[in-house]
Design a protein around this motif. Structure first.
Motif, PDB file in Angstrom:
ATOM      1  N   ALA A  54      -9.005   7.851   8.161  1.00  0.00           N
ATOM      2  CA  ALA A  54      -9.642   6.719   8.856  1.00  0.00           C
ATOM      3  C   ALA A  54      -8.930   5.416   8.518  1.00  0.00           C
ATOM      4  CB  ALA A  54     -11.118   6.637   8.476  1.00  0.00           C
ATOM      5  N   ALA A  55      -8.609   5.221   7.232  1.00  0.00           N
ATOM      6  CA  ALA A  55      -7.872   4.009   6.846  1.00  0.00           C
ATOM      7  C   ALA A  55      -6.483   3.990   7.472  1.00  0.00           C
ATOM      8  CB  ALA A  55      -7.770   3.916   5.326  1.00  0.00           C
ATOM      9  N   GLY A  56      -5.832   5.158   7.510  1.00  0.00           N
ATOM     10  CA  GLY A  56      -4.518   5.235   8.136  1.00  0.00           C
ATOM     11  C   GLY A  56      -4.568   4.902   9.613  1.00  0.00           C
ATOM     12  N   LEU A  57      -5.632   5.327  10.292  1.00  0.00           N
ATOM     13  CA  LEU A  57      -5.777   5.025  11.719  1.00  0.00           C
ATOM     14  C   LEU A  57      -5.918   3.521  11.937  1.00  0.00           C
ATOM     15  CD1 LEU A  57      -6.016   6.545  14.432  1.00  0.00           C
ATOM     16  CD2 LEU A  57      -8.495   6.458  14.151  1.00  0.00           C
ATOM     17  N   ILE A  58      -6.682   2.871  11.080  1.00  0.00           N
ATOM     18  CA  ILE A  58      -6.821   1.408  11.180  1.00  0.00           C
ATOM     19  C   ILE A  58      -5.462   0.735  10.973  1.00  0.00           C
ATOM     20  CG2 ILE A  58      -7.851  -0.614  10.079  1.00  0.00           C
ATOM     21  CD1 ILE A  58     -10.273   1.175   9.418  1.00  0.00           C
ATOM     22  N   GLY A  59      -4.729   1.185   9.965  1.00  0.00           N
ATOM     23  CA  GLY A  59      -3.439   0.585   9.677  1.00  0.00           C
ATOM     24  C   GLY A  59      -2.428   0.743  10.801  1.00  0.00           C
ATOM     25  N   LYS A  60      -2.550   1.817  11.585  1.00  0.00           N
ATOM     26  CA  LYS A  60      -1.591   2.058  12.668  1.00  0.00           C
ATOM     27  C   LYS A  60      -1.975   1.354  13.964  1.00  0.00           C
ATOM     28  CE  LYS A  60      -0.669   6.598  10.691  1.00  0.00           C
ATOM     29  NZ  LYS A  60      -0.994   8.049  10.760  1.00  0.00           N
ATOM     30  N   PRO A 108      -2.917   4.016   2.064  1.00  0.00           N
ATOM     31  CA  PRO A 108      -3.622   3.797   3.333  1.00  0.00           C
ATOM     32  C   PRO A 108      -4.695   2.722   3.235  1.00  0.00           C
ATOM     33  CG  PRO A 108      -3.448   6.148   2.836  1.00  0.00           C
ATOM     34  CD  PRO A 108      -3.022   5.417   1.613  1.00  0.00           C
ATOM     35  N   ILE A 109      -5.362   2.619   2.082  1.00  0.00           N
ATOM     36  CA  ILE A 109      -6.404   1.595   1.909  1.00  0.00           C
ATOM     37  C   ILE A 109      -5.768   0.206   1.905  1.00  0.00           C
ATOM     38  CG2 ILE A 109      -8.346   0.872   0.504  1.00  0.00           C
ATOM     39  CD1 ILE A 109      -8.617   3.709   1.584  1.00  0.00           C
ATOM     40  N   LEU A 110      -4.682   0.053   1.160  1.00  0.00           N
ATOM     41  CA  LEU A 110      -4.005  -1.241   1.110  1.00  0.00           C
ATOM     42  C   LEU A 110      -3.470  -1.643   2.483  1.00  0.00           C
ATOM     43  CD1 LEU A 110      -1.983  -0.863  -2.224  1.00  0.00           C
ATOM     44  CD2 LEU A 110      -4.016  -2.263  -1.856  1.00  0.00           C
ATOM     45  N   ARG A 111      -2.913  -0.686   3.225  1.00  0.00           N
ATOM     46  CA  ARG A 111      -2.372  -0.997   4.549  1.00  0.00           C
ATOM     47  C   ARG A 111      -3.481  -1.443   5.498  1.00  0.00           C
ATOM     48  NH1 ARG A 111       2.143   0.706   7.396  1.00  0.00           N
ATOM     49  NH2 ARG A 111       2.648   2.321   5.856  1.00  0.00           N
ATOM     50  N   ALA A 112      -4.613  -0.727   5.489  1.00  0.00           N
ATOM     51  CA  ALA A 112      -5.711  -1.078   6.384  1.00  0.00           C
ATOM     52  C   ALA A 112      -6.230  -2.482   6.085  1.00  0.00           C
ATOM     53  CB  ALA A 112      -6.829  -0.041   6.260  1.00  0.00           C
ATOM     54  N   GLU A 152       3.459   1.751  -9.766  1.00  0.00           N
ATOM     55  CA  GLU A 152       3.440   2.819  -8.773  1.00  0.00           C
ATOM     56  C   GLU A 152       4.822   3.011  -8.159  1.00  0.00           C
ATOM     57  OE1 GLU A 152       0.897   4.755  -7.854  1.00  0.00           O
ATOM     58  OE2 GLU A 152      -0.542   3.853  -9.229  1.00  0.00           O
ATOM     59  N   SER A 153       4.908   4.007  -7.296  1.00  0.00           N
ATOM     60  CA  SER A 153       6.130   4.250  -6.540  1.00  0.00           C
ATOM     61  C   SER A 153       5.732   4.616  -5.119  1.00  0.00           C
ATOM     62  CB  SER A 153       6.953   5.386  -7.174  1.00  0.00           C
ATOM     63  OG  SER A 153       6.201   6.594  -7.150  1.00  0.00           O
ATOM     64  N   GLY A 154       6.708   4.744  -4.267  1.00  0.00           N
ATOM     65  CA  GLY A 154       6.423   5.176  -2.911  1.00  0.00           C
ATOM     66  C   GLY A 154       5.717   4.112  -2.099  1.00  0.00           C
ATOM     67  N   MET A 155       4.902   4.574  -1.133  1.00  0.00           N
ATOM     68  CA  MET A 155       4.267   3.668  -0.201  1.00  0.00           C
ATOM     69  C   MET A 155       3.213   2.789  -0.867  1.00  0.00           C
ATOM     70  SD  MET A 155       4.632   2.696   2.845  1.00  0.00           S
ATOM     71  CE  MET A 155       5.631   3.991   3.561  1.00  0.00           C
ATOM     72  N   SER A 156       2.595   3.252  -1.958  1.00  0.00           N
ATOM     73  CA  SER A 156       1.621   2.415  -2.666  1.00  0.00           C
ATOM     74  C   SER A 156       2.277   1.149  -3.186  1.00  0.00           C
ATOM     75  CB  SER A 156       0.988   3.193  -3.833  1.00  0.00           C
ATOM     76  OG  SER A 156       0.250   4.290  -3.357  1.00  0.00           O
ATOM     77  N   ARG A 157       3.482   1.276  -3.709  1.00  0.00           N
ATOM     78  CA  ARG A 157       4.213   0.103  -4.199  1.00  0.00           C
ATOM     79  C   ARG A 157       4.507  -0.861  -3.054  1.00  0.00           C
ATOM     80  NH1 ARG A 157       9.689   0.633  -7.696  1.00  0.00           N
ATOM     81  NH2 ARG A 157       8.223   0.302  -9.387  1.00  0.00           N
ATOM     82  N   LEU A 158       4.969  -0.334  -1.919  1.00  0.00           N
ATOM     83  CA  LEU A 158       5.327  -1.214  -0.807  1.00  0.00           C
ATOM     84  C   LEU A 158       4.095  -1.891  -0.215  1.00  0.00           C
ATOM     85  CD1 LEU A 158       7.540  -2.272   1.035  1.00  0.00           C
ATOM     86  CD2 LEU A 158       7.192  -0.292   2.511  1.00  0.00           C
TER      87      LEU A 158
END
Length: 989
Positions: free
Chosen positions: A186-192, A255-259, A387-393
């Motif tokens: 759900a969070a990923g859908l909001i972010g996209k 996904p939470i941070l992106r949303a 962190e690493s990966g997408m969480s860091r970005l």
């Protein structure tokens, strides 16, 4: 050509007499279509999607029976629905070709109604969310008429009912793997999908943003970052009442941070709404000065009291900051006095220097005091280091957004220079690769490393935008060289891999598309996932290059020396509307063009490079920057027109060798047409470009501009009252404070909210406290994620203020640019002829009346107040500067032009009010008006100068000039000496 016969499996599915046979047919169909694009094509054209829609409608949970009662869903109905969902998901995996018939059907509204239904089986949630994410991942890139910007899925997902469903999903606890996956999807859908302001506002008002904030709090608890004294604030108003359960180790933070980031971007008020949400307040309570333990005494009756010498202790540094490495003091000290933080206290997100027009009322100009910074800022810095990966970005992206909105401390500039910029630049390395990427399952799209590389340049661009210190560190870290090399590599050939899979049996006859219904007609193929990645990567790189070079000519020259100017020019070429659909050959040449987002980024990069005279005269001319921009100015997309016009503004400057090319290419009529656009940004950019074109141009070109714009239109713009909106806003603000007066307005949820009185009344306040105090500390209900009445009204009020502020800025900018255009028309060679033409076409009385009205002081009456009162309104500085500059050039005309100015009943009388204005440019313009009015160019005008000088002395100009003789500005002092000398010699006191 006749329509092809439907495949046998579809006929069997359509004629099934029992649910069990239907389920068997659906399972067989599912196994046949997975991974077989050619079979998908034949089934879709044969009518598969209408059959799937019918299955979902007839078997969905909670459907109405014949007598109106709600019918329960049997296990077989549930299985049939699930198979239909999985088949639809498999079709969506095929990309844009299959998205067109899916959107043309009723299948997505049906799936969303199932997901939002209270009777939705638990087994349906994940497949539907995965399907929606699959579609969101494969939406085609916007590219002219063939692939317009597709908002259909976002408009479906972000309706009021479906937003409530998203809130319910995100508000779940991380109690099971199913819940965890649902929350992240759900969070990923909001972010996209969340890109429109109306959707962002709706998500904030409906409580989704607060629910996401609680998920952030769960990660803070799990990582042990809760502030030491947070437990003592748990039962205060606005807190959750208890710490949320810690997030499991397998939960994904990205996904939470992106949303959250996409919701609060470009809105300080939504960001503040997020920082004041119960989840954030619970784990990061605001620090207040406390007392030393020795000052707190305990009496024999059990109560505590303060000693007579008790003094509150000042707040120390944020506890989370102690976990970050220290920054060199010398550098930290210099950062506070950098150019991006003026001495008047403004900092953080100030007005962007790269804006094409001024933003005098920018709500993001105000920096947050150091003590008001939320602890989430240093926490995000800790996350991006650990962190690493997408969480860091995503942590870098969110902290950058908060910084740009003015919600971070000033000294973070130094911290970003040493901690954040090196991380982002490292992501640009060719050998950068995420650890354990081989263990990640492929979804047919790009790898996680590619996605990080794709998004990191845009984060870097947003971070360094208009901050010279951050730009300096990024350039010294090698960002320009790496970005230049990466831009070249985005033009390497990309082989497509979407050939139809071979089938042993003969395929179905090809159907005539014209005979098919929309839900059976395949759409255009679109870009492959790899090519989409390349285009988005190119877009981000262009944004980063544009953000690094706006101020330093040496940086712009470095871009040219790296040999990327031809690639930037190639990025200005749109995708041809008649591009062949053959995907078997390698793509990605300059002839293949670019989608709309890449065009916008390329226009921005070209615009920044055209700021350099040397670059404009050499590299950009050699690369042919003008021709693609002349094409884009008429592009079907409005945003591309705006971006191309903004770049042409710099090409039209007087020193530009391309100014004649603009005139000869017949661009002026297009600019004049755009100046009449209903889109205010396009009007502003077009007027700005015309202002440059007419400067020092032949009079016949200037006359054509006046004719093309239209005298009536010019008269209308310059006669607008710049204070009308301000007066209306002032009345509303007074009504806001008036007793018993309020104004209701519907919010995005359709509820009436009082936007002019953001504070709650006593009964609401008591109810809020009651609800907070009586809430069970260990149990959180879904309703608590709805913002309380006070926070909701504040959010709606500030959202309304943002809109009215931006509208006010735009109206002022249009009028300012129009006055500047008229000033350039009547200056330079042939000025007197143009003034006569100007007066003849528009009317000298209309012009002078408009100038006087714009200088006239205003005040508004407040009739609802008990006492008689009024409020003064100040004319915007931009209008004052432009109007006085126009008067200067009118006063530099022939004697008859000067006589018109002096003889006007109000013009000079109103001008005398601004000799002591706080803005230096307004003061110096007033003095120049006086000099030009009484300057004796030849003996024939000596008597006229004396008469005008006498009239000016009668208006009290001598006293106004006397007040400027000791002005703090040296230029004003010198100009004042000249004006006083002329006035005393022509009309002695």
């Amino acid at each position: 050509m006749t329509r092809a016969a439907a495949p046998p499996i579809l006929l069997q599915l359509h004629s099934s007499e029992s649910v069990s046979s239907q389920i068997n047919a659906l399972r067989t169909l599912k196994n046949e279509v997975i991974g077989h694009d050619q079979r998908k094509e034949s089934y879709v054209t044969g009518g598969l999607i209408p059959i799937l829609t019918e299955v979902l409608i007839s078997k969905r949970p909670g459907k109405a029976g014949y007598n109106g009662s709600v019918v329960g869903q049997s296990p077989q109905d549930c299985d049939a629905c699930l198979q239909a969902i999985l088949i639809t998901g498999s079709l969506a995996q095929g990309g844009p070709t299959f998205l067109a018939p899916i959107f043309s059907s009723n299948i997505l509204p049906t799936l969303l109604s199932i997901l939002s239904s209270p009777d939705c089986p638990a087994s349906f949630g994940l497949p539907i969310l995965r399907l929606l994410n699959t579609i969101a991942d494969r939406l085609p890139l916007q590219s002219q008429e063939q692939w317009p910007r597709d908002m259909r899925l976002a408009d479906l997902v972000f309706t009021t009912e479906n937003i409530s469903c998203l809130r319910r999903i995100v508000a779940q606890d991380y109690s099971s793997p199913r819940n965890q996956a649902s929350i992240e999807l759900a969070a990923g859908l909001i972010g996209k999908l969340c890109t429109e302001e109306v959707h962002k506002t709706a998500l904030a008002e409906s409580g989704v943003l607060d629910a996401l904030a609680v998920k952030i709090a769960s990660f803070v608890v799990a990582q042990g970052f809760v502030l030491p004294d947070a437990e003592s604030h748990l039962h205060e108003p606005g807190a959750l009442g208890d710490l949320p359960s810690p997030a499991p180790a397998s939960a994904q933070l990205a996904p939470i941070l992106r949303a959250i980031t996409v919701i609060i971007e470009q809105s300080k008020w939504r960001a503040e709404h997020f920082l004041s949400s119960p989840g954030i307040v619970t784990v990061f309570p605001k620090q207040v000065p406390g007392f030393a333990p020795s000052d707190v005494k305990k009496g024999p009756w059990g109560a505590t009291y303060l000693s007579g010498s008790a003094v509150p202790r000042p707040m120390g540094a944020n506890p989370v900051d102690y976990l970050l490495p220290s920054i060199p003091l010398a550098h930290a000290k210099s950062s506070t006095s950098a150019a991006n933080f003026p001495p008047l206290g403004h900092g953080g997100s100030h007005r962007r220097h790269s804006h094409s027009f001024p933003t005098p009322f920018s709500f993001a100009d105000m920096s947050t005091p150091d003590e008001d910074e939320n602890s989430i800022v240093p926490w995000l810095l800790c996350i991006l280091r650990a962190e690493s990966g997408m969480s860091r970005l995503m942590a870098a992206r969110l902290v950058t957004v908060l910084f740009r909105l003015g919600l971070a401390k000033k000294h973070r500039v130094s911290m970003f220079s040493y901690l954040l910029i090196p991380i982002l630049i490292r992501m640009l390395d060719k050998d950068f690769r995420l650890p354990n990427e081989d263990n990640v399952t492929s979804d047919g799209l790009i790898s996680p490393t590619q996605r990080m590389k794709e998004e990191s340049p845009a984060v870097l661009a947003n971070l360094v935008m208009d901050d010279q210190e951050l730009q300096k560190h990024a350039v010294e870290g090698g960002a320009l060289k790496r970005l230049s090399q990466l831009l070249k590599e985005t033009y390497n050939p990309v082989p497509e891999s979407s050939r139809p899979m071979w089938q042993a049996e003969g395929g179905c006859p090809v159907s005539d598309p014209e005979t098919l219904t929309p839900e059976c007609r395949l759409g255009p193929p679109g870009y492959s996932p790899t090519l989409c990645h390349v285009m988005r990567y190119r877009e981000g790189i262009l944004k980063a290059l544009a953000a690094l070079v706006p101020f330093k000519d040496e940086y712009r020259k470095a871009v040219c020396e790296n040999g990327v100017v031809p690639y930037i020019i190639d990025s200005l070429k749109p995708r041809p509307s008649d591009a062949p659909a053959d995907t078997s050959m390698p793509k990605n040449t300059a002839a293949d063009g670019n989608p709309t987002p890449t065009l916008l980024a390329a226009c921005g990069a070209a615009r920044m490079l055209t700021r350099s005279v040397s670059v404009l005269r050499t590299s950009l001319i050699d690369a042919g920057v003008a021709q693609p921009l002349f094409v884009l100015i008429s592009h079907p997309d409005l945003e591309v027109q705006i971006a191309a016009t903004a770049a042409i503004c710099n090409l039209a400057l007087d020193f530009s060798p391309m100014k004649e090319a603009i005139i000869s290419a017949d661009i002026i009529p297009i600019l004049c047409e755009h100046a009449h656009s209903s889109n205010t940004k396009l009007r502003i950019e077009s007027l700005w470009a015309l202002k440059h074109v007419v400067y020092n141009t032949a009079n016949d070109i200037r006359m054509k501009v006046v004719e093309a714009l239209g005298p009536d239109w010019i008269r209308q713009i310059i006669s607008q009252d710049p204070l009308r909106a301000l007066a209306k806003r002032g009345m509303e603000e007074e009504m806001d404070h008036g007793a018993g007066l309020a104004m209701g307005r519907s919010n995005s949820a359709g509820e009436q909210v009082d936007i002019l009185n953001p504070m709650e009344d006593a009964s609401e306040r008591e109810e809020d406290l009651k609800m907070t105090d009586t809430m069970p500390p260990s149990k959180m209900s879904l309703e608590m994620f709805l913002p309380d009445a006070r926070r909701r009204r504040k959010l709606v009020l500030h959202g309304s203020l943002e809109q009215s502020t931006q509208s006010r800025q735009d109206d002022i900018a249009v009028q300012e640019q129009t006055f500047d255009l008229l000033r350039n028309i009547i200056c330079g060679p042939g000025a007197s002829e143009m003034i006569d033409h100007f007066f003849q076409e528009i009317g000298k009385d209309d012009i002078l009346d408009a100038l006087a009205d714009n200088l006239r002081p205003r005040s508004i009456q407040l009739p609802h107040r008990r006492e008689s009162s009024s409020r003064s309104l100040h004319v915007p500085v931009e209008i004052l500067t432009s109007v006085t500059a126009l008067i200067i050039h009118l006063a530099a005309g022939l004697p008859r032009h000067r006589e018109l100015l002096v003889s006007h009943r109000d013009l000079l009388r109103s001008l005398t009010n601004y000799f002591t204005h706080s803005h230096r440019e307004v003061r110096v313009n007033c003095v120049w008006v006086i000099i030009n009015l009484i300057y004796e160019e030849d003996q024939s005008d000596r008597e006229g100068c004396r008469e005008r000088a006498a009239q000016l002395r009668h208006l009290g100009v001598a006293d106004r000039l006397a007040s400027l003789e000791d002005d703090s500005d040296l230029d004003i002092k010198e100009r004042t000496k000249t004006a006083v000398h002329l006035l005393n010699s022509l009309a002695p006191a």
